[in-house]
Design a protein around this motif. Structure first.
Motif, PDB file in Angstrom:
ATOM      1  N   ALA A  31       0.839  -1.204   0.000  1.00  0.00           N
ATOM      2  CA  ALA A  31       0.000   0.000   0.000  1.00  0.00           C
ATOM      3  C   ALA A  31       0.877   1.258   0.000  1.00  0.00           C
ATOM      4  O   ALA A  31       1.902   1.319   0.684  1.00  0.00           O
ATOM      5  CB  ALA A  31      -0.929   0.012   1.210  1.00  0.00           C
ATOM      6  N   ALA A  32       0.465   2.268  -0.756  1.00  0.00           N
ATOM      7  CA  ALA A  32       1.268   3.485  -0.890  1.00  0.00           C
ATOM      8  C   ALA A  32       1.307   4.260   0.422  1.00  0.00           C
ATOM      9  O   ALA A  32       2.331   4.822   0.795  1.00  0.00           O
ATOM     10  CB  ALA A  32       0.707   4.353  -2.010  1.00  0.00           C
ATOM     11  N   LEU A  37      -4.653   2.525   2.324  1.00  0.00           N
ATOM     12  CA  LEU A  37      -4.876   1.207   2.914  1.00  0.00           C
ATOM     13  C   LEU A  37      -6.210   1.172   3.660  1.00  0.00           C
ATOM     14  O   LEU A  37      -6.974   0.212   3.532  1.00  0.00           O
ATOM     15  CB  LEU A  37      -3.724   0.861   3.864  1.00  0.00           C
ATOM     16  CG  LEU A  37      -3.809  -0.506   4.532  1.00  0.00           C
ATOM     17  CD1 LEU A  37      -3.808  -1.634   3.509  1.00  0.00           C
ATOM     18  CD2 LEU A  37      -2.666  -0.706   5.531  1.00  0.00           C
ATOM     19  N   ARG A  39      -8.921   2.942   3.186  1.00  0.00           N
ATOM     20  CA  ARG A  39     -10.062   2.926   2.261  1.00  0.00           C
ATOM     21  C   ARG A  39     -10.204   1.567   1.589  1.00  0.00           C
ATOM     22  O   ARG A  39     -11.313   1.068   1.383  1.00  0.00           O
ATOM     23  CB  ARG A  39      -9.894   4.030   1.226  1.00  0.00           C
ATOM     24  CG  ARG A  39     -10.053   5.428   1.862  1.00  0.00           C
ATOM     25  CD  ARG A  39      -9.546   6.538   0.982  1.00  0.00           C
ATOM     26  NE  ARG A  39     -10.374   6.677  -0.205  1.00  0.00           N
ATOM     27  CZ  ARG A  39     -10.131   7.555  -1.182  1.00  0.00           C
ATOM     28  NH1 ARG A  39      -9.072   8.361  -1.089  1.00  0.00           N
ATOM     29  NH2 ARG A  39     -10.911   7.634  -2.220  1.00  0.00           N
ATOM     30  N   ALA A 216      -2.627  -7.324  -5.380  1.00  0.00           N
ATOM     31  CA  ALA A 216      -3.675  -7.192  -6.391  1.00  0.00           C
ATOM     32  C   ALA A 216      -4.574  -6.003  -6.052  1.00  0.00           C
ATOM     33  O   ALA A 216      -5.083  -5.319  -6.942  1.00  0.00           O
ATOM     34  CB  ALA A 216      -4.510  -8.471  -6.492  1.00  0.00           C
ATOM     35  N   ARG A 219      -1.661  -2.516  -5.050  1.00  0.00           N
ATOM     36  CA  ARG A 219      -0.931  -1.951  -6.181  1.00  0.00           C
ATOM     37  C   ARG A 219      -1.795  -1.753  -7.416  1.00  0.00           C
ATOM     38  O   ARG A 219      -1.274  -1.406  -8.487  1.00  0.00           O
ATOM     39  CB  ARG A 219       0.282  -2.820  -6.518  1.00  0.00           C
ATOM     40  CG  ARG A 219       1.353  -2.753  -5.442  1.00  0.00           C
ATOM     41  CD  ARG A 219       2.692  -3.244  -5.939  1.00  0.00           C
ATOM     42  NE  ARG A 219       3.728  -2.953  -4.949  1.00  0.00           N
ATOM     43  CZ  ARG A 219       4.596  -3.834  -4.481  1.00  0.00           C
ATOM     44  NH1 ARG A 219       4.585  -5.075  -4.924  1.00  0.00           N
ATOM     45  NH2 ARG A 219       5.507  -3.488  -3.591  1.00  0.00           N
ATOM     46  N   ALA A 220      -3.085  -2.000  -7.309  1.00  0.00           N
ATOM     47  CA  ALA A 220      -3.985  -1.663  -8.422  1.00  0.00           C
ATOM     48  C   ALA A 220      -3.960  -0.148  -8.617  1.00  0.00           C
ATOM     49  O   ALA A 220      -3.582   0.598  -7.719  1.00  0.00           O
ATOM     50  CB  ALA A 220      -5.401  -2.136  -8.122  1.00  0.00           C
ATOM     51  N   GLN A 221      -4.357   0.300  -9.778  1.00  0.00           N
ATOM     52  CA  GLN A 221      -4.371   1.746 -10.008  1.00  0.00           C
ATOM     53  C   GLN A 221      -5.327   2.439  -9.044  1.00  0.00           C
ATOM     54  O   GLN A 221      -5.061   3.543  -8.592  1.00  0.00           O
ATOM     55  CB  GLN A 221      -4.747   2.034 -11.465  1.00  0.00           C
ATOM     56  CG  GLN A 221      -3.655   1.619 -12.445  1.00  0.00           C
ATOM     57  CD  GLN A 221      -4.092   1.764 -13.890  1.00  0.00           C
ATOM     58  OE1 GLN A 221      -4.845   2.684 -14.230  1.00  0.00           O
ATOM     59  NE2 GLN A 221      -3.635   0.868 -14.735  1.00  0.00           N
ATOM     60  N   ASP A 222      -6.419   1.795  -8.728  1.00  0.00           N
ATOM     61  CA  ASP A 222      -7.381   2.337  -7.771  1.00  0.00           C
ATOM     62  C   ASP A 222      -7.641   1.267  -6.713  1.00  0.00           C
ATOM     63  O   ASP A 222      -8.549   0.454  -6.847  1.00  0.00           O
ATOM     64  CB  ASP A 222      -8.675   2.712  -8.500  1.00  0.00           C
ATOM     65  CG  ASP A 222      -9.698   3.357  -7.587  1.00  0.00           C
ATOM     66  OD1 ASP A 222      -9.634   3.157  -6.350  1.00  0.00           O
ATOM     67  OD2 ASP A 222     -10.586   4.052  -8.113  1.00  0.00           O
ATOM     68  N   GLU A 224      -8.984   1.147  -3.736  1.00  0.00           N
ATOM     69  CA  GLU A 224     -10.300   1.054  -3.094  1.00  0.00           C
ATOM     70  C   GLU A 224     -11.290   0.341  -4.012  1.00  0.00           C
ATOM     71  O   GLU A 224     -12.044  -0.535  -3.594  1.00  0.00           O
ATOM     72  CB  GLU A 224     -10.801   2.463  -2.759  1.00  0.00           C
ATOM     73  CG  GLU A 224     -12.149   2.447  -2.048  1.00  0.00           C
ATOM     74  CD  GLU A 224     -12.633   3.859  -1.730  1.00  0.00           C
ATOM     75  OE1 GLU A 224     -12.025   4.827  -2.237  1.00  0.00           O
ATOM     76  OE2 GLU A 224     -13.618   3.983  -0.973  1.00  0.00           O
ATOM     77  N   ARG A 225     -11.249   0.730  -5.272  1.00  0.00           N
ATOM     78  CA  ARG A 225     -12.193   0.135  -6.223  1.00  0.00           C
ATOM     79  C   ARG A 225     -11.866  -1.352  -6.433  1.00  0.00           C
ATOM     80  O   ARG A 225     -12.770  -2.181  -6.536  1.00  0.00           O
ATOM     81  CB  ARG A 225     -12.155   0.898  -7.548  1.00  0.00           C
ATOM     82  CG  ARG A 225     -13.287   0.582  -8.509  1.00  0.00           C
ATOM     83  CD  ARG A 225     -13.380   1.621  -9.628  1.00  0.00           C
ATOM     84  NE  ARG A 225     -13.868   2.888  -9.123  1.00  0.00           N
ATOM     85  CZ  ARG A 225     -15.145   3.280  -9.159  1.00  0.00           C
ATOM     86  NH1 ARG A 225     -16.052   2.519  -9.740  1.00  0.00           N
ATOM     87  NH2 ARG A 225     -15.511   4.431  -8.651  1.00  0.00           N
ATOM     88  N   MET A 226     -10.588  -1.678  -6.510  1.00  0.00           N
ATOM     89  CA  MET A 226     -10.229  -3.092  -6.682  1.00  0.00           C
ATOM     90  C   MET A 226     -10.617  -3.897  -5.440  1.00  0.00           C
ATOM     91  O   MET A 226     -11.002  -5.064  -5.554  1.00  0.00           O
ATOM     92  CB  MET A 226      -8.743  -3.247  -6.993  1.00  0.00           C
ATOM     93  CG  MET A 226      -8.343  -4.663  -7.380  1.00  0.00           C
ATOM     94  SD  MET A 226      -9.230  -5.345  -8.835  1.00  0.00           S
ATOM     95  CE  MET A 226      -8.134  -4.817 -10.165  1.00  0.00           C
ATOM     96  N   ALA A 228     -13.215  -3.379  -3.619  1.00  0.00           N
ATOM     97  CA  ALA A 228     -14.646  -3.638  -3.780  1.00  0.00           C
ATOM     98  C   ALA A 228     -14.877  -4.715  -4.833  1.00  0.00           C
ATOM     99  O   ALA A 228     -15.771  -5.559  -4.703  1.00  0.00           O
ATOM    100  CB  ALA A 228     -15.368  -2.340  -4.166  1.00  0.00           C
ATOM    101  N   ALA A 229     -14.064  -4.703  -5.876  1.00  0.00           N
ATOM    102  CA  ALA A 229     -14.175  -5.730  -6.916  1.00  0.00           C
ATOM    103  C   ALA A 229     -13.894  -7.115  -6.338  1.00  0.00           C
ATOM    104  O   ALA A 229     -14.607  -8.088  -6.624  1.00  0.00           O
ATOM    105  CB  ALA A 229     -13.196  -5.427  -8.055  1.00  0.00           C
TER     106      ALA A 229
END
Lengths: 259, 259, 259, 259
Positions: A31-32, A37, A39, A216, A219-222, A224-226, A228-229
């Motif tokens: 996490a950046a 993290l 969120r 996964a 380091r996803a571009q978003d 929080e959204r990943m 939720a995915a």
């Protein structure tokens, strides 16, 4: 099916004496920063999160531990970075003392290039830790024999990889995961290699009881959204497994109208 | 990402002038009875459902149409069973008159054994129907050239198959779906072949705008639960696509703690 | 099996009135120079090689044509570069006149980025050329319906792609190739997408009658050696198809000693 | 490439002090009778064949041993059926005494349902046998760490499985085979799971030095023909590996004429 069905899978995930509704375990690595993290953890719905004992996580004023406590997420200390059974056992003992939990994710990495688990050292450490009363979740390759050996050694859950850590290659050998699930009497948690949501969905469809992933999401571009995915993906796979899929056919088959 | 993120994908699915929040289109074929169908449709969250004009669906007192109207689900009449452009055009015209919708799912099946679309008849019919003002969603094989031809003919959406109808073989050729998505300027809806939730998740990750399925839900052992699985699977795939996945690597990569 | 078995597949490849022992058709495109091409052709054992009519191949003093004549390899002129049925028909007519062969590999590419065949123009041209007495081998996508249409139009062989030209992605959709083979009554020649020998072996195991490839050989690091690999790969696949493979099983099965 | 290229791969397979031109090792299990076995062995071109020490093979007047001696094929006794390191070591010692060879294929099966190797017992036995001067070829799962451990223990070759014995599922996890090959300094022989020729071709393309198989040949409908297929398949894969394949691309790429 009960009348109160509301689109959620049935049952809970029981690991030793610990019970969880969420079937998504998150790792904090990658996490950046702590805000991202937080969120991501919230979006994932996770109730169990793993932290590395041998990294800086546990220094005084560790933000990660504070964050997890604030969010009410259970801690799963791991032994990442250990190379031998002895190191892993010692690390687990320190974690139990420092964090007050009997849960431990046992990881003994054979080398830095593959980060693959060492099966011999892992089985040895699992035996020792189980004998000492730990609730052991053991990271393992996807070999069905090693998974059984870990269960015989007293592990509360086995965690076969989909593919090596951080590769995002998904589940390279679904047949092995099916063989592990078919013979396991403890929960099977797919660990490592998940790259995207469909990997998590597939893991659950193959019969896994939960999924663990870190980069996964982190380091996803978003992230929080990943997160939720992944949450939705795990739910989808669990529901599909419970629902009983149609068989595969070589030739087409027309549907017909309901009566 | 907006601050009001709540785990749902962004945007709406726009097909011609029609807009939908749900990205799951359901076919009614294969349901054992209307009660099961109703529960499955509700669990799926679908806002658009396809019915076959050439089957008994539209007879007097058709339970399916009544059901869909009661649930507030838009009708998508299809031309399944037609073998020629002429038949399909006539069937679409009858549907528009009978049901009062300009939407039509164009299907021209070449034969009963594969139920594969006939590309030449389909492109011909699509041209005619678009010229008559229909909002045409065209069922097609996964050939990127045919998909472009259908778009040029005026289709409002193209619906490539994952694999033949009713086979449950999933997406046999993800590369073709990616090629179609890369060049399409109308929505791409994955149609046919879906067998389980991870197939739907993958379709969305490949960039499809929606998924259509029928027997994967209606013939599952528990249709309601599988409908919920598909709903979650589509959400998972859409979110993952938006979130931007990590790349795939050959060698492992360790995560590191957040700062 | 006859007593004179010597490790070679049985039978010949009959395309119209033309008969071949080799089941490997080579394209000349991509070769660095004529010397390398000659060595590769010889190592491949090919008896039929395709040359592009719309390229410089046929200029006065064309080295490729001379080479093929010297090696005793039959010419298969192709219509690569044509975008319409009319262009392809004209090109085929010119080829017949210039080269004195009724054989033609019909290719109508829809665009430069995918080099995929245009199914509508291809079927149209195939009909015209068959009516004019050509022996037509038609390049097509892997759609089973289009393959049947081409056969109905009078083609002597259908040539479905494994994946787009030059991609080296192999056979993306084995299921479609199996469907084509199951219904074809003319030879099926896998064309395009072959990247390595196992792709050619698989094509033959799926039931194809031959394999066509170009850059997999001509652009390999060692074209001559890759040509030999492809020759062996085609032989392996053909023999395996004839030999009847063991079924696939989920659980293991021990062998037992011979009696 | 040398000027005397004649379509055969370069080099020999060196296992300890033993050298072989053929890269196909055959198991005798599953053959219907000795006549069929003889024809299959001859067609395969094998120079090394494995026989089970714990089966009836070695009884007085064993036809299999006589056959192999008559054909001039080297014997590779195996320890199939052993469940522990101790059993395997004893069996290997008996084999050495009875057959006069230091070669041994070490197999320690964990159970009858999967016939998967037990990694812990296998590494233990490998160490003992290597210390006693055996030339050990160790059957292993496809775990890259276990493969390295076996090499460190002194094995002369490692034999990862493609999939469980007798399943015909081919190579389930090519990524693992690539990881093993990338780090091995002894020959890697793909063992178990081969179902058809393209599996053998792929194994060699992934970098394996040889392939071992039994029932894929002995239980094929025509064992002799399948043996010839496997021989050609191994040659194809080896040549392709040496030749250097073209890269894979997402978009098409036209070939161009030679100059």
């Amino acid at each position: 099916m009960t009348g109160d069905f509301a689109g959620e899978p049935a049952g809970v995930l029981a690991i030793g004496d610990h019970k969880f509704t969420s079937r998504l375990v998150i790792g904090t690595g990658g996490a950046a920063n702590l805000d991202i993290l937080e969120r991501a953890l919230t979006a994932s719905g996770t109730e169990l999160t793993t932290v590395a004992m041998r990294r800086a996580d546990l220094g005084s004023g560790s933000g990660v531990l504070d964050l997890l406590r604030r969010l009410g997420i259970a801690l799963l200390p791991n032994t990442a970075g250990c190379r031998t059974a002895a190191e892993a056992v010692l690390t687990a003992q320190l974690a139990r003392e420092a964090l007050g939990t009997d849960l431990v994710k046992l990881e003994v990495h054979a080398d830095d290039r593959t980060l693959l688990p060492d099966p011999i050292e892992t089985v040895d450490a699992a035996q020792q830790l189980a004998d000492e009363g730990f609730t052991v979740l053991a990271y393992t390759n996807d070999d069905p024999v090693t998974a059984l050996r870990l269960e015989e050694a007293g592990c509360a859950a086995v965690m076969p990889l989909g593919s090596p850590i951080g590769t995002g290659l998904g589940i390279r050998n679904p047949h092995n995961i099916e063989l592990i699930v078919a013979r396991a009497s403890v929960p099977v948690i797919l660990d490592a290699g998940i790259g995207t949501a469909s990997d998590a969905t597939l893991a659950m469809e193959l019969g896994c009881d939960a999924v663990l992933l870190s980069t996964a999401v982190t380091r996803a571009q978003d992230p929080e959204r990943m997160a939720a995915a992944m949450r939705a993906g795990v739910t989808a796979g669990r529901l599909a497994r419970e629902a009983g899929r149609i068989p595969q056919r070589f030739w087409a088959q027309a549907s017909s109208p309901p009566r």
